[in-house]
Design a protein around this motif. Structure first.
Motif, short mmCIF file in Angstrom:
data_model
loop_
_atom_site.label_atom_id
_atom_site.label_comp_id
_atom_site.label_asym_id
_atom_site.label_seq_id
_atom_site.Cartn_x
_atom_site.Cartn_y
_atom_site.Cartn_z
N ARG A 1 0.83 -1.21 0.00
CA ARG A 1 0.00 0.00 0.00
C ARG A 1 0.87 1.26 0.00
NH1 ARG A 1 -5.02 1.54 0.30
NH2 ARG A 1 -5.63 3.45 1.41
N ASN A 2 1.92 1.27 0.79
CA ASN A 2 2.80 2.43 0.82
C ASN A 2 3.48 2.66 -0.53
OD1 ASN A 2 3.53 3.94 3.62
ND2 ASN A 2 2.69 1.93 4.02
N ALA A 3 3.84 1.55 -1.19
CA ALA A 3 4.44 1.69 -2.52
C ALA A 3 3.44 2.32 -3.49
CB ALA A 3 4.89 0.32 -3.03
N GLY A 4 2.20 1.85 -3.46
CA GLY A 4 1.18 2.42 -4.34
C GLY A 4 0.89 3.88 -4.02
N LEU A 5 0.81 4.20 -2.74
CA LEU A 5 0.58 5.59 -2.34
C LEU A 5 1.72 6.49 -2.82
CD1 LEU A 5 -0.70 5.08 1.32
CD2 LEU A 5 -2.04 5.96 -0.60
N GLY A 6 2.96 6.00 -2.67
CA GLY A 6 4.11 6.79 -3.08
C GLY A 6 4.14 7.04 -4.58
N VAL A 7 3.88 5.99 -5.36
CA VAL A 7 3.86 6.14 -6.81
C VAL A 7 2.74 7.09 -7.24
CG1 VAL A 7 3.47 4.96 -9.01
CG2 VAL A 7 4.92 3.91 -7.25
N GLY A 8 1.56 6.93 -6.63
CA GLY A 8 0.45 7.81 -6.96
C GLY A 8 0.74 9.25 -6.63
N ALA A 9 1.35 9.49 -5.46
CA ALA A 9 1.67 10.86 -5.06
C ALA A 9 2.72 11.48 -5.98
CB ALA A 9 2.16 10.88 -3.62
N LEU A 10 3.70 10.67 -6.42
CA LEU A 10 4.72 11.18 -7.35
C LEU A 10 4.10 11.56 -8.69
CD1 LEU A 10 7.75 8.79 -6.68
CD2 LEU A 10 7.61 11.23 -6.17
N LEU A 11 3.21 10.70 -9.19
CA LEU A 11 2.53 11.00 -10.45
C LEU A 11 1.69 12.28 -10.33
CD1 LEU A 11 1.35 7.44 -11.55
CD2 LEU A 11 3.15 8.81 -12.61
N ALA A 12 0.99 12.39 -9.19
CA ALA A 12 0.15 13.57 -8.99
C ALA A 12 1.00 14.84 -8.89
CB ALA A 12 -0.69 13.39 -7.73
N THR A 13 2.12 14.75 -8.19
CA THR A 13 3.00 15.91 -8.06
C THR A 13 3.51 16.37 -9.42
OG1 THR A 13 3.70 15.15 -5.87
CG2 THR A 13 5.10 16.77 -6.96
N ALA A 14 3.85 15.39 -10.27
CA ALA A 14 4.34 15.73 -11.61
C ALA A 14 3.25 16.40 -12.46
CB ALA A 14 4.84 14.48 -12.31
N CYS A 15 1.99 16.08 -12.15
CA CYS A 15 0.88 16.62 -12.94
C CYS A 15 0.34 17.95 -12.42
CB CYS A 15 -0.28 15.62 -12.99
SG CYS A 15 0.11 14.09 -13.88
N LEU A 16 0.79 18.36 -11.23
CA LEU A 16 0.21 19.55 -10.60
C LEU A 16 0.44 20.82 -11.42
CD1 LEU A 16 0.75 19.21 -6.76
CD2 LEU A 16 -1.39 19.17 -8.05
N ALA A 17 1.47 20.82 -12.25
CA ALA A 17 1.73 22.01 -13.06
C ALA A 17 0.57 22.30 -14.01
CB ALA A 17 3.02 21.83 -13.87
N GLY A 18 -0.27 21.29 -14.26
CA GLY A 18 -1.42 21.48 -15.14
C GLY A 18 -2.57 22.19 -14.49
N GLY A 19 -2.48 22.54 -13.21
CA GLY A 19 -3.51 23.31 -12.53
C GLY A 19 -4.81 22.54 -12.34
N ALA A 20 -5.94 23.26 -12.45
CA ALA A 20 -7.25 22.68 -12.17
C ALA A 20 -7.58 21.53 -13.12
CB ALA A 20 -8.33 23.76 -12.27
N THR A 21 -7.18 21.65 -14.36
CA THR A 21 -7.45 20.59 -15.33
C THR A 21 -6.76 19.30 -14.93
OG1 THR A 21 -7.66 22.21 -17.11
CG2 THR A 21 -7.29 19.92 -17.75
N ALA A 22 -5.52 19.40 -14.48
CA ALA A 22 -4.78 18.21 -14.05
C ALA A 22 -5.41 17.59 -12.81
CB ALA A 22 -3.33 18.58 -13.78
N LEU A 23 -5.89 18.43 -11.89
CA LEU A 23 -6.53 17.91 -10.69
C LEU A 23 -7.81 17.15 -11.04
CD1 LEU A 23 -6.02 20.88 -8.19
CD2 LEU A 23 -5.12 18.56 -7.95
N ARG A 24 -8.57 17.66 -11.98
CA ARG A 24 -9.77 16.93 -12.43
C ARG A 24 -9.40 15.59 -13.07
NH1 ARG A 24 -14.64 19.26 -12.35
NH2 ARG A 24 -14.81 21.51 -12.02
N ALA A 25 -8.34 15.61 -13.87
CA ALA A 25 -7.90 14.37 -14.51
C ALA A 25 -7.46 13.35 -13.45
CB ALA A 25 -6.75 14.66 -15.48
N MET A 26 -6.78 13.81 -12.40
CA MET A 26 -6.37 12.90 -11.33
C MET A 26 -7.58 12.34 -10.60
SD MET A 26 -2.88 14.42 -9.64
CE MET A 26 -3.56 16.03 -9.24
N ALA A 27 -8.61 13.16 -10.43
CA ALA A 27 -9.83 12.67 -9.78
C ALA A 27 -10.50 11.58 -10.62
CB ALA A 27 -10.80 13.83 -9.53
N VAL A 28 -10.53 11.78 -11.93
CA VAL A 28 -11.09 10.76 -12.83
C VAL A 28 -10.30 9.47 -12.72
CG1 VAL A 28 -11.51 10.13 -15.23
CG2 VAL A 28 -12.09 12.43 -14.42
#
Length: 405
Positions: free
Chosen positions: A152-179
């Motif tokens: 679980r920690n490995a999955g959380l870490g990978v997910g958080a890294l992917l999300a951090t990399a996508c944050l530059a996309g702003g609100a659109t990226a956050l919506r995509a992460m929610a999907v």
């Protein structure tokens, strides 16, 4: 005394519920890592809510999730296992769907989404532990629980890294992460539900607590509220100290968080297997001592100031992570060993209540103590944790012979 001398990956997968269930855990953790750390940002950046309103909604979700735990415990005690795990994932998928449907500026639907996410997040640990306790027994169960946490920690870490990399996309990226999170939860729920595992309460395997009333565990539950503060030290206490008190670069808390994740993923299973030669209660008490020593180490490190403070805090964080690993590998294992089979769900629900309460109050306690100086923060945490370790060691529920099995 039963000990785990070798770690067999295939046996671990079977003890965790089988390959499909292991994949479900990984997918669920990946989805959680994508959104959970950035849920506050979603409320502020996408929905244009105020930070206080977003925070109150998230806190309410956690509290309501805790209130639902007794019902989850009773459901588990009726024999449900994989169904409860799948339901916890499905509830979170519904929460994310509601989040995506929430119009900008509407706090009510966001609060409802946070509530569903809170219910699912609180129900999952007890349901997962009950499922593993049904498939595996004795020290194999302890190692399987540790493997689930590492995965679980490995999955959380990978997910958080992917999300951090996508944050530059702003609100659109956050919506995509929610999907992506909603899709992950739905996939995980389908995989977990397909396992179709139920308990057989009439069977009491050798090595588990005999049929009888639920243990009170008052000392253990009270101690767990304090122990669980260690889970928020890398995410809240250390960034607060490093950035606001030592004026270190934000790179330091990020490095500490990454190191914590890597250590948990790589060491959780082998450390738990190695500690299986000792009674679980003794191991849990030792975890409190290690955590208290690390807190005193943080106190000494912060007194260095200047250029040495940040590296010293980072070094001590390794000791804190080791204490966290020992705690995580023994606490739930001890609870499942103490609980009679017919009340396992309710006992795990009570334990999760103490964990959830500790996680809910620890940010407020840490941020309230920090302005009063390092002695108030780290000295207070060390003293409380040592008292908790003493309470764990002194409690007689189930006696130590259960901890050896």
């Amino acid at each position: 005394m039963e000990t785990v001398t070798t770690i067999r990956p295939r046996a671990l997968v079977r003890a965790c519920g089988g390959p499909r269930y292991a994949v479900a855990l990984a997918v669920d953790a990946l989805g959680t890592g994508l959104l959970r750390p950035f849920l506050l940002l979603y409320g502020v950046m996408v929905l244009r809510l105020s930070a206080p309103a977003t925070g109150v909604a998230m806190t309410a979700g956690i509290v309501v999730g805790l209130v639902c735990m007794p019902a989850v415990g009773r459901w588990l005690d009726r024999g449900a296992r994989s169904t409860v795990v799948a339901a916890s994932m499905l509830v979170r998928a519904l929460g994310v769907a509601l989040l995506l449907a929430t119009p900008a500026g509407q706090a009510g639907p966001f609060a409802a989404a946070a509530l569903l996410l809170g219910v699912g997040n609180q129900a999952w640990p007890a349901a997962h532990a009950a499922l593993v306790a049904t498939v595996a027994h004795g020290r194999e169960r302890d190692t399987a629980l540790a493997a689930g946490r590492a995965l679980r920690n490995a999955g959380l870490g990978v997910g958080a890294l992917l999300a951090t990399a996508c944050l530059a996309g702003g609100a659109t990226a956050l919506r995509a992460m929610a999907v992506a999170t909603a899709i992950a939860y739905l996939t995980a729920a389908a995989l977990a539900g397909s396992v179709r595992l139920r308990a057989r309460p009439a069977v009491t395997p050798a090595g588990d607590a005999a049929a009888g009333p639920a243990p009170r565990m008052r000392g253990l539950l009270a101690a767990n509220v304090v122990y669980v503060f260690c889970l928020n030290v890398p995410e809240i206490a250390l960034p607060l100290v490093l950035v606001t008190q030592l004026h270190a670069s934000p790179v330091w808390p990020a490095a500490v968080f990454v190191a914590n994740t890597v250590l948990v993923v790589t060491l959780q299973v082998p450390v738990t297997a190695w500690m299986s030669r000792f009674p679980r209660r003794h191991v849990l008490a030792l975890a409190g001592v290690v955590l208290a020593v690390s807190y005193l180490g943080f106190l000494a490190a912060t007194s260095l100031g200047g250029g040495w403070g940040a590296p010293a805090v980072a070094a001590v964080s390794v000791v804190c992570t080791l204490g966290e690993i020992v705690y995580a590998g023994s606490a739930t294992a001890l609870v499942t060993a103490l609980a009679p089979a017919h009340v396992l769900g309710r006992v795990l629900a009570r334990f999760e209540l103490s964990t959830g309460f500790g996680l809910a109050v620890s940010p407020a306690v840490i941020t309230a103590l920090a302005p009063h100086g390092p002695t108030a923060l780290w000295g207070g945490l060390a003293g409380a944790t040592l008292l908790s370790a003493s309470a764990v060691a002194a409690e007689k529920d189930g006696d130590d012979h259960l901890g050896r099995r």
